[in-house]
Each structure stands twice: as structure tokens, then as C-alpha cells.
Enzyme design. Structure first.
Site, PDB file in Angstrom:
ATOM      1  CE  LYS A  41      37.257  36.992  27.695  1.00 50.74           C
ATOM      2  NZ  LYS A  41      37.961  37.526  28.883  1.00 50.74           N
ATOM      3  N   GLY A  42      36.704  30.407  25.515  1.00 54.60           N
ATOM      4  CA  GLY A  42      37.429  29.139  25.585  1.00 54.60           C
ATOM      5  C   GLY A  42      37.762  28.463  24.271  1.00 54.60           C
ATOM      6  CD  GLU A  96      31.288  25.788  24.488  1.00 52.46           C
ATOM      7  OE1 GLU A  96      32.493  26.062  24.612  1.00 52.46           O
ATOM      8  OE2 GLU A  96      30.429  26.149  25.317  1.00 52.46           O
ATOM      9  CG  ASP A  97      35.780  25.699  26.110  1.00 56.18           C
ATOM     10  OD1 ASP A  97      34.559  25.417  26.128  1.00 56.18           O
ATOM     11  OD2 ASP A  97      36.292  26.484  26.928  1.00 56.18           O
ATOM     12  CE  LYS A 128      35.553  18.609  32.773  1.00 59.67           C
ATOM     13  NZ  LYS A 128      35.491  19.670  33.800  1.00 59.67           N
ATOM     14  CG  PHE A 149      38.518  22.836  36.341  1.00 61.61           C
ATOM     15  CD1 PHE A 149      37.203  23.175  36.089  1.00 61.61           C
ATOM     16  CD2 PHE A 149      39.511  23.758  36.052  1.00 61.61           C
ATOM     17  CE1 PHE A 149      36.869  24.417  35.555  1.00 61.61           C
ATOM     18  CE2 PHE A 149      39.196  25.002  35.522  1.00 61.61           C
ATOM     19  CZ  PHE A 149      37.870  25.328  35.282  1.00 61.61           C
ATOM     20  CB  VAL A 150      41.176  20.102  31.756  1.00 56.61           C
ATOM     21  CG1 VAL A 150      41.233  18.649  32.195  1.00 56.61           C
ATOM     22  CG2 VAL A 150      39.912  20.368  30.939  1.00 56.61           C
ATOM     23  CG  ASP A 156      39.019  30.487  31.914  1.00 58.32           C
ATOM     24  OD1 ASP A 156      38.159  29.766  31.365  1.00 58.32           O
ATOM     25  OD2 ASP A 156      38.735  31.323  32.787  1.00 58.32           O
ATOM     26  NE  ARG A 162      40.374  32.706  28.603  1.00 59.71           N
ATOM     27  CZ  ARG A 162      39.211  32.121  28.869  1.00 59.71           C
ATOM     28  NH1 ARG A 162      38.931  30.943  28.357  1.00 59.71           N
ATOM     29  NH2 ARG A 162      38.324  32.708  29.641  1.00 59.71           N
TER      30      ARG A 162
HETATM   31  P1  IMP Z   1      28.519  23.566  30.893  1.00 58.44           P
HETATM   32  O1  IMP Z   1      27.430  24.561  30.650  1.00 58.44           O
HETATM   33  O2  IMP Z   1      28.436  22.971  32.271  1.00 58.44           O
HETATM   34  O3  IMP Z   1      28.605  22.502  29.833  1.00 58.44           O
HETATM   35  O4  IMP Z   1      29.869  24.368  30.940  1.00 58.44           O
HETATM   36  C1  IMP Z   1      30.456  24.730  29.793  1.00 58.44           C
HETATM   37  C2  IMP Z   1      31.504  25.795  29.984  1.00 58.44           C
HETATM   38  O5  IMP Z   1      32.135  25.755  31.269  1.00 58.44           O
HETATM   39  C3  IMP Z   1      32.600  25.533  29.000  1.00 58.44           C
HETATM   40  O6  IMP Z   1      32.330  26.185  27.798  1.00 58.44           O
HETATM   41  C4  IMP Z   1      33.821  26.059  29.715  1.00 58.44           C
HETATM   42  O7  IMP Z   1      33.982  27.416  29.413  1.00 58.44           O
HETATM   43  C5  IMP Z   1      33.528  25.877  31.173  1.00 58.44           C
HETATM   44  N1  IMP Z   1      34.163  24.648  31.688  1.00 58.44           N
HETATM   45  C6  IMP Z   1      33.582  23.475  32.004  1.00 58.44           C
HETATM   46  N2  IMP Z   1      34.466  22.569  32.439  1.00 58.44           N
HETATM   47  C7  IMP Z   1      35.669  23.189  32.388  1.00 58.44           C
HETATM   48  C8  IMP Z   1      37.019  22.760  32.691  1.00 58.44           C
HETATM   49  O8  IMP Z   1      37.324  21.620  33.089  1.00 58.44           O
HETATM   50  N3  IMP Z   1      37.976  23.698  32.476  1.00 58.44           N
HETATM   51  C9  IMP Z   1      37.733  24.959  32.037  1.00 58.44           C
HETATM   52  N4  IMP Z   1      36.491  25.384  31.727  1.00 58.44           N
HETATM   53  C10 IMP Z   1      35.475  24.514  31.910  1.00 58.44           C
HETATM   54 MG    MG Z   2      33.351  27.667  26.913  1.00 61.88          MG
END
Ligand code: IMP
Ligand code: MG
Length: 172
Positions: A41-42, A96-97, A128, A149-150, A156, A162
Site C-alpha cells: 500500500k505504501g 515503491e515508497d 536506505k 524507521f520513517v 506506515d 500513512r
Molecule cells: P525491503 O524489502 O527491506 O526493501 O522493504 C521494503 C518495504 O518495507 C517497503 O516497501 C516498505 O513497505 C517497508 N519499509 C521499509 N522501511 C520502512 C520504513 O522506514 N517505514 C515504513 N515502511 C518501511
Molecule cells: Mg512498500
């Protein structure tokens, strides 16, 4: 849950950066049609703001994935909602968010390449770099941030926050 009093990224900064990202995407794709895949959803707010700045013919698709519980990546990616159209021969832009470890986006890119699109590019609002553990490269990045974390602007914590109009950092 407490937030730091100053937004990490203000509404104004978000909008200015979106102008720049969209200008780059418009330049790179010209008049070629683009299939924008919003990762739910992000990314829903980011994608909505971004597509309104794009000038080529745009199809919008949604993919739902879930990989997080609380503030920790579970390492398991699950598709909760699949595309409603096929992407064979299309130029795809995955929106992507945030890219944290990058495992979600790696999983999605692999899943989409099998469906034979013409090209797959990635646009993320936040990244990140300190925690990346991924094979693919990012084509368009809004902001590099630290590993904290943001929330807000679509992102969310356990389903909440959100709707904040800016990006906020949790008080650690
Ligand atoms: P990844 O697979 O570790 O890159 O995680 C990606 C997903 O985790 C993102 O699409 C977000 O939905 C969630 N996510 C990662 N870091 C954060 C954060 O700081 N805040 C909120 N959601 C996060
Ligand atoms: Mg996401």
C-alpha cells in the site's frame, strides 16, 4: 508512538523533488507509453502525485505485497494483490515508497521479468543505502535517508500514519 517534532522531509520538499523525478522520467521515456505499477500500500500517495506529472500515455496497475511486521523486515515477500493486466512488451515503471533491504523490489523485478515486459525500471521515493542487500539497481530515487524507521506520505507503522502529508521519523 512519538515523532520527532520536525518533519524529516516536508510537504514542500516532497513536491519539489517529485517535479524533478517526473521531469527525468518524461525526458527518458518521451512519448512512449508507460505502465506504472504502484506497489501497495505504501506507494499509493507517491504514485498518485507522480503520475499527475507524467506526460506520456500512462497505464496504472497495482501490486500488493506484504513483507513487514512492525519495524522489522520479515524477509518473506507475499503477493496480496496481483496485476489486473498483462505487461508483455510494455515499458514498466515500478513505483515503491521505500527501498530498505531491497529484497521486496528484487522479488518483484524477478517476478515481472518472467512476464516478458519490454523493460522494467524502478522509481522509489526513499532509499536506505546503508541497509541495501539487493541485486538490482534503482533507476530513480527521491531521497537517500539513514536507516531510521520513517512514516507518512503513504508509509506506515502497523497500518497507521500513512495519511501524514510529510515524512516523519519516529523518536527512538
Ligand atoms: P525491503 O524489502 O527491506 O526493501 O522493504 C521494503 C518495504 O518495507 C517497503 O516497501 C516498505 O513497505 C517497508 N519499509 C521499509 N522501511 C520502512 C520504513 O522506514 N517505514 C515504513 N515502511 C518501511
Ligand atoms: Mg512498500
Amino acid at each position: 508512538m512519538n515523532f520527532k517534532s520536525e518533519p524529516l522531509i516536508s510537504e514542500e520538499k516532497l513536491q519539489t523533488r517529485l517535479d524533478e523525478l517526473a521531469a527525468q522520467i518524461n525526458k527518458d521515456f518521451g512519448d512512449h507509453p508507460l505502465t506504472v505499477i504502484c506497489v501497495l500500500k505504501g506507494a499509493f500517495i507517491f504514485a498518485a502525485d507522480l503520475v499527475r506529472r507524467l506526460k506520456m500515455p500512462v497505464h496504472i496497475e497495482f501490486i500488493g505485497v506484504s513483507s513487514y511486521a512492525g519495524t522489522e523486515s520479515t524477509g518473506h515477500v507475499r503477493i496480496t494483490h496481483d496485476l489486473s493486466a498483462d505487461i508483455v512488451g510494455k515499458n514498466v515503471l515500478l513505483v515503491e515508497d521505500i527501498i530498505d533491504t531491497g529484497r521486496t523490489i528484487d522479488y518483484l523485478i524477478d517476478a515481472f521479468r518472467v512476464r516478458a515486459p519490454k523493460s522494467v525500471k524502478v522509481c522509489t521515493l526513499l532509499s536506505k543505502p546503508e541497509v541495501h542487500d539487493m541485486r538490482n539497481k534503482l533507476d530513480y530515487v527521491g531521497f537517500d535517508i539513514s536507516k531510521e524507521f520513517v512514516v507518512g506520505y503513504g508509509l506506515d507503522l502497523d497500518g497507521l500514519y500513512r495519511n501524514l502529508p510529510h515524512i516523519a521519523q519516529l523518536e527512538s
